[in-house]
Motif scaffolding. Structure first.
Motif, PDB file in Angstrom:
ATOM      1  N   HIS A  81      38.861  37.832  36.994  1.00 33.62           N
ATOM      2  CA  HIS A  81      37.505  37.548  36.538  1.00 33.62           C
ATOM      3  C   HIS A  81      37.157  36.062  36.524  1.00 33.62           C
ATOM      4  O   HIS A  81      36.017  35.696  36.828  1.00 33.62           O
ATOM      5  CB  HIS A  81      37.295  38.127  35.131  1.00 33.62           C
ATOM      6  CG  HIS A  81      37.209  39.617  35.103  1.00 33.62           C
ATOM      7  ND1 HIS A  81      36.008  40.296  35.200  1.00 33.62           N
ATOM      8  CD2 HIS A  81      38.172  40.566  35.004  1.00 33.62           C
ATOM      9  CE1 HIS A  81      36.229  41.590  35.150  1.00 33.62           C
ATOM     10  NE2 HIS A  81      37.538  41.797  35.026  1.00 33.62           N
ATOM     11  N   TYR A 133      37.136  41.059  29.085  1.00 34.39           N
ATOM     12  CA  TYR A 133      36.855  41.329  30.498  1.00 34.39           C
ATOM     13  C   TYR A 133      36.382  42.761  30.762  1.00 34.39           C
ATOM     14  O   TYR A 133      36.158  43.134  31.909  1.00 34.39           O
ATOM     15  CB  TYR A 133      38.101  41.003  31.326  1.00 34.39           C
ATOM     16  CG  TYR A 133      38.508  39.560  31.180  1.00 34.39           C
ATOM     17  CD1 TYR A 133      37.771  38.553  31.784  1.00 34.39           C
ATOM     18  CD2 TYR A 133      39.600  39.201  30.381  1.00 34.39           C
ATOM     19  CE1 TYR A 133      38.119  37.221  31.626  1.00 34.39           C
ATOM     20  CE2 TYR A 133      39.950  37.874  30.223  1.00 34.39           C
ATOM     21  CZ  TYR A 133      39.209  36.880  30.839  1.00 34.39           C
ATOM     22  OH  TYR A 133      39.548  35.558  30.672  1.00 34.39           O
ATOM     23  N   GLN A 140      32.051  41.708  28.430  1.00 29.56           N
ATOM     24  CA  GLN A 140      31.301  40.727  29.216  1.00 29.56           C
ATOM     25  C   GLN A 140      29.847  40.629  28.741  1.00 29.56           C
ATOM     26  O   GLN A 140      29.292  39.532  28.647  1.00 29.56           O
ATOM     27  CB  GLN A 140      31.354  41.098  30.697  1.00 29.56           C
ATOM     28  CG  GLN A 140      32.704  40.877  31.357  1.00 29.56           C
ATOM     29  CD  GLN A 140      33.035  39.398  31.517  1.00 29.56           C
ATOM     30  OE1 GLN A 140      32.497  38.697  32.367  1.00 29.56           O
ATOM     31  NE2 GLN A 140      33.939  38.920  30.673  1.00 29.56           N
TER      32      GLN A 140
END
Length: 411
Positions: free
Chosen positions: A88, A306, A311
């Motif tokens: 990520h 993540y 997010q």
């Protein structure tokens, strides 16, 4: 009688933030009813994201079952977290970083100081001025400097002044330095570095065999798509840079403690006999010896950052603090106070009005507005005449603080 590390005696009388705490405590004792609003240290105020809390509760339950219980974990961090970070934060931006190059730790502040364990005492070290005090003080503690002069500058360090005149981005030095501390988005000025500027630093480091210690603790606050989030977005950086990151400001982990340091396996230093040594191996040895790793529970919370929900919740947190920064920036500007930063960073760098010194402005805000910020001179000699205001607080407190300040200073 046991002897001490005399280098500690070279440190200035008080680390910046304890000195702030001392002054605030003295004022509070004398004025117990004063409603103080603290916009000084970069501590967050909003709750941990729900996704992180849920994951940590589940991890606590895991610890209550023999089949899922975890004792000592790997000192480098669990692979499942390392892989999520790489995917990520780095590979999504085209950065060549492997999971084995990511070391999970309990704080980037800790790592910025601990990294000195693997470097020799004869390196010439460059820091920006103003600068996050930890970079300087840990080098003093390690014996890499001489005493400080009247301006607080330590003999043996190369200071790179940053100011409005150079857009708060340090000029490449004419002399050779071995270790270079860079922090972008910058603490304390809130400035960011372009890809071209970072490329110039990488080119310099590769030409001189230097190592860049790149502090990216505030990268999540970058909103400009043209601004790099990682030094590894720059060509050649794997051969000359170590990057520090943190979950403290993006996910509110200041009290939960989780961070990471990236040490590429291609990065090398030179031993006293002239041989080249992989820094990754040295840092791995250091961590394996002096660190037992971050708890399983905390790492599960970090992993949840993540997730899809994580997010989205992180994005809300970042937007919240950036809106605080916008309010601070615009309200102070309307009051006729000159400000910088606060766009791609959670800090607003203020030019002190009326020719006040940094500490005089601190005392004036505390005594007349009951607002606490951070004197710029505490970040270095070039910070004199400036002041840092943090966007890490509740919306009500930020609005109230700005109302008090603008009422005091607005013409």
């Amino acid at each position: 009688m046991a002897t001490i590390n005399d280098n500690y005696l070279k440190l200035k009388a008080g680390y910046l933030f304890p000195e702030i705490a001392r002054r605030v405590s003295t004022f509070s004792e004398a004025n117990p009813d004063a409603p103080i609003i603290k916009l000084g240290i970069g501590d967050v105020t909003e709750p941990l994201p729900e996704a992180c809390r849920t994951a940590m509760v589940k991890a606590v339950e895991d610890m209550g079952d023999r089949s899922s219980f975890k004792g000592y974990g790997p000192e480098q961090g669990y692979l499942w977290l390392q892989e999520k970070i790489v995917q990520h934060d780095f590979q999504s931006r085209g950065c060549e970083v492997d999971a084995s190059e990511v070391f999970i730790s309990d704080g980037s502040k800790c790592d910025c100081g601990n990294i000195l364990d693997i470097f020799g005492k004869d390196n010439k070290i460059a820091v920006t001025d103003p600068v996050y005090p930890v970079y300087v003080d840990t080098n003093v503690m390690a014996g890499h400097t001489g005493p400080a002069n009247e301006s607080g500058e330590y003999e043996g360090l190369v200071y790179l002044p940053i100011s409005a005149e150079n857009d708060f981005t340090a000029r490449i030095p004419n002399e050779k330095v071995d270790l270079i501390y860079l922090c972008f988005p910058n603490n304390p000025t809130g400035a960011v570095a372009t890809k071209e500027h970072l490329q110039a630093w990488v080119n310099y480091a590769r030409a001189h065999g230097s190592i860049i210690l790149f502090d990216a603790a505030y990268e999540a606050f970058i909103t400009d798509p043209a601004i790099p989030h990682s030094i590894y977005e720059i060509e050649g950086a794997r051969d000359c840079a170590i990057e520090f990151r943190s979950f403290s400001k993006n996910a509110g982990f200041t009290g939960t403690r989780c961070a990471l340091t990236v040490v590429p396996k291609s990065l090398k230093g030179r031993a006293s006999d002239g041989t080249e040594v992989e820094l990754h191996k040295l840092w791995n040895r250091r961590q394996s010896t002096k660190f037992n790793g971050v708890s399983y529970i905390v790492q599960r919370g970090a992993e949840a950052v993540y997730s899809e929900a994580g997010q989205a919740q992180i994005k809300e947190l970042i937007s919240f603090y950036l809106e605080n920064a916008r309010i601070i920036r615009e309200q102070l500007t309307a009051a006729g106070i000159q400000v910088y930063g606060g766009v791609n960073a959670p800090y607003v760098w203020v030019k002190t009005p009326d020719g006040l010194t940094s500490w005089d402005f601190f005392d004036k805000l505390l005594q007349s507005c009951h607002v606490v910020g951070t004197p710029g001179s505490g970040f270095g000699a070039a910070g004199e005449g400036y002041f840092r205001i943090s966007a890490f607080n509740s919306r009500d407190n930020v609005n109230e603080a700005m109302q008090r300040i603008t009422a005091k200073f607005k013409a």
